[in-house]
Design an enzyme around this catalytic site. Structure first.
Site, PDB file in Angstrom:
ATOM      1  N   ASP A   1      -0.800   5.020   2.920  1.00 24.11           N
ATOM      2  CA  ASP A   1      -0.643   6.342   2.292  1.00 24.11           C
ATOM      3  C   ASP A   1      -0.757   6.334   0.765  1.00 24.11           C
ATOM      4  O   ASP A   1      -1.334   7.243   0.175  1.00 24.11           O
ATOM      5  CB  ASP A   1       0.676   6.999   2.732  1.00 24.11           C
ATOM      6  CG  ASP A   1       1.908   6.149   2.426  1.00 24.11           C
ATOM      7  OD1 ASP A   1       1.757   4.931   2.152  1.00 24.11           O
ATOM      8  OD2 ASP A   1       3.022   6.697   2.464  1.00 24.11           O
TER       9      ASP A   1
ATOM     10  N   HIS B   1       0.769  -1.254   0.000  1.00 20.20           N
ATOM     11  CA  HIS B   1       0.000   0.000   0.000  1.00 20.20           C
ATOM     12  C   HIS B   1       0.797   1.300   0.000  1.00 20.20           C
ATOM     13  O   HIS B   1       0.203   2.364  -0.056  1.00 20.20           O
ATOM     14  CB  HIS B   1      -0.974  -0.011   1.205  1.00 20.20           C
ATOM     15  CG  HIS B   1      -0.299  -0.171   2.546  1.00 20.20           C
ATOM     16  ND1 HIS B   1      -0.975  -0.051   3.739  1.00 20.20           N
ATOM     17  CD2 HIS B   1       1.001  -0.444   2.885  1.00 20.20           C
ATOM     18  CE1 HIS B   1      -0.139  -0.247   4.750  1.00 20.20           C
ATOM     19  NE2 HIS B   1       1.050  -0.477   4.268  1.00 20.20           N
ATOM     20  N   HIS B   2       2.141   1.209   0.107  1.00 20.53           N
ATOM     21  CA  HIS B   2       2.928   2.456   0.165  1.00 20.53           C
ATOM     22  C   HIS B   2       3.413   2.951  -1.198  1.00 20.53           C
ATOM     23  O   HIS B   2       3.796   4.115  -1.321  1.00 20.53           O
ATOM     24  CB  HIS B   2       4.157   2.271   1.059  1.00 20.53           C
ATOM     25  CG  HIS B   2       3.846   1.983   2.493  1.00 20.53           C
ATOM     26  ND1 HIS B   2       3.054   2.827   3.260  1.00 20.53           N
ATOM     27  CD2 HIS B   2       4.209   0.959   3.311  1.00 20.53           C
ATOM     28  CE1 HIS B   2       2.967   2.320   4.491  1.00 20.53           C
ATOM     29  NE2 HIS B   2       3.643   1.186   4.546  1.00 20.53           N
ATOM     30  N   ALA B   3       3.444   2.070  -2.205  1.00 21.96           N
ATOM     31  CA  ALA B   3       4.050   2.466  -3.487  1.00 21.96           C
ATOM     32  C   ALA B   3       3.319   3.667  -4.091  1.00 21.96           C
ATOM     33  O   ALA B   3       2.094   3.760  -4.038  1.00 21.96           O
ATOM     34  CB  ALA B   3       4.037   1.295  -4.458  1.00 21.96           C
TER      35      ALA B   3
END
Ligand SMILES: [Zn+2]
Length: 379
Positions: A173, A132-134
């Protein structure tokens, strides 16, 4: 109730490198436990081997330049200034096949979304996903390509309303960023507070922008938040907002780095607490696309995601881990032989501090975000 489990044996070939906390072994270990419990041969489920997501799908979120750089780095070519793309020694090392492995995770999550969108299954679990951060043009937090965003895009392409619920210990994020101005995707992330943990975001004030205002929801939590504190806060926030939004599909990121023994974070959930939250998400979701996520104590990852897969199939699992699994996985289990954890209560003042913080955050969300949903007439 039909379900699909997305799993590839190809992950065995890949490795972030020695000393990196994200161990690819966790995927094989998880599948082995599901298999040992008989959860891969249920009459209502099928196991799907994914293909890597093709370039046009990846370009739905990522820039052509970044994809080219990642592909070149993955093949062993020299890349000028890799840090511009978040790549290099540290969190996001360059390793052989990093592009293929990342594209495969994307392919798996998108396949899960397509199966659910087409009505072929009601629930799908792609536990190699949840990265989920990429971001569009850079790797971040062990994540190179954002499969969660691409899965949501696949559902949106079919006109479906999507609620994304992220229970990883880190703020979701990258997914929040992708849909920050959209009222068609509600993102809800629970995580350790951003002033204590990577990526440093996910405060209640981050609520979305423009037409998307009120459709990004963040519930930050204090270190040592335990099952009870977590579940009370989760229950106060997620069900009312999900119901008001009326999604067609829930996409859930099920990171288990919220566990009390996880080496990278400071939340204090047990496998039971995690499973309670997952059960709640399963009951809230008209249809469900579940993804994996963080989890750096391997004994927790296999147990938690197997428990989650049991819930998605309404199968109750025996407490004792199957003996074949215990002997095969002994090196990772560190003496654990049960699916659930032993209770280990925290000192009362620690719990009190975490509870007070959680209640404050919930009150802030009730004040700032809830009225925006009532105003839509959705409830
Ligand atoms: Zn995480």
């Amino acid at each position: 109730m039909k379900t699909a489990l997305v799993h590839s044996e190809a992950y065995r070939r890949f490795d972030y490198g020695p000393g990196h906390p994200l161990r690819m072994e966790r995927l094989g270990l998880t599948y082995a436990l599901m298999e040992a419990y008989g959860l891969t041969t249920l009459p209502t489920t099928r196991v799907i081997a994914p293909e890597p997501a093709p370039d046009p799908v990846l370009r739905g979120f990522h820039t052509a330049e970044y994809l080219e750089v990642l592909r070149a780095a993955s093949a062993g070519h020299e890349v000028p200034m890799p840090y511009r793309y978040g790549l290099g020694p540290g969190d996001n090392p360059i390793w052989p096949g990093v592009y293929e492995a990342s594209a495969l995770a994307c392919g798996g999550s998108v396949r899960a979304a397509e199966l659910v969108a087409a009505g072929e299954v009601d629930r799908a679990f792609a536990f190699a996903g949840g990265l989920h951060h990429a971001l569009p043009d850079r790797a971040s937090g062990f994540c190179y390509l954002n499969d969660a965003v691409l899965a949501i895009q696949a559902l949106r392409a079919r006109g479906l309303r999507v609620c994304y619920v992220d229970i990883d210990a880190h703020h979701g994020d990258g997914v929040q960023f992708a849909f920050y101005d959209s009222p068609d995707v509600l993102t809800i992330s629970t995580h350790e507070r951003g002033d204590r943990l990577f990526p440093g975001t996910g405060f209640v004030e981050e609520m979305g922008t423009g037409a998307g205002r009120g459709y990004a929801v963040n519930l930050p939590l204090h270190p040592h938040t335990d099952d009870q504190v977590y579940l009370e806060a989760f229950e106060a926030v997620a069900p009312p907002l999900v119901r008001a939004f009326r999604p067609d599909v829930v996409v859930a990121q099920l990171g288990i780095d919220s566990h009390r023994t996880d080496p990278l974070t400071h939340l204090a959930l047990s496998v039971e607490g995690f499973a309670e939250a997952v059960g709640r998400i399963v009951r809230l979701a008209p249809r469900l696309v579940a993804l994996g996520g963080g989890g750096y104590d391997l004994s927790n990852v296999a147990r938690a995601w197997t428990a989650a897969w049991g819930l998605m199939n309404a199968v109750e699992l025996p407490e004792r881990l199957p003996a074949t699994f215990v002997s095969a996985a002994a090196a990772h289990l560190r003496g654990r032989v049960t699916l659930w954890d032993r209770p280990e209560p925290l000192p009362e003042p620690v719990v009190r501090t975490a509870r007070e913080y959680a209640r404050q955050q919930v009150a802030e969300l009730e004040r700032r975000v809830f009225p925006l949903h009532r105003a839509t007439g959705a409830r």
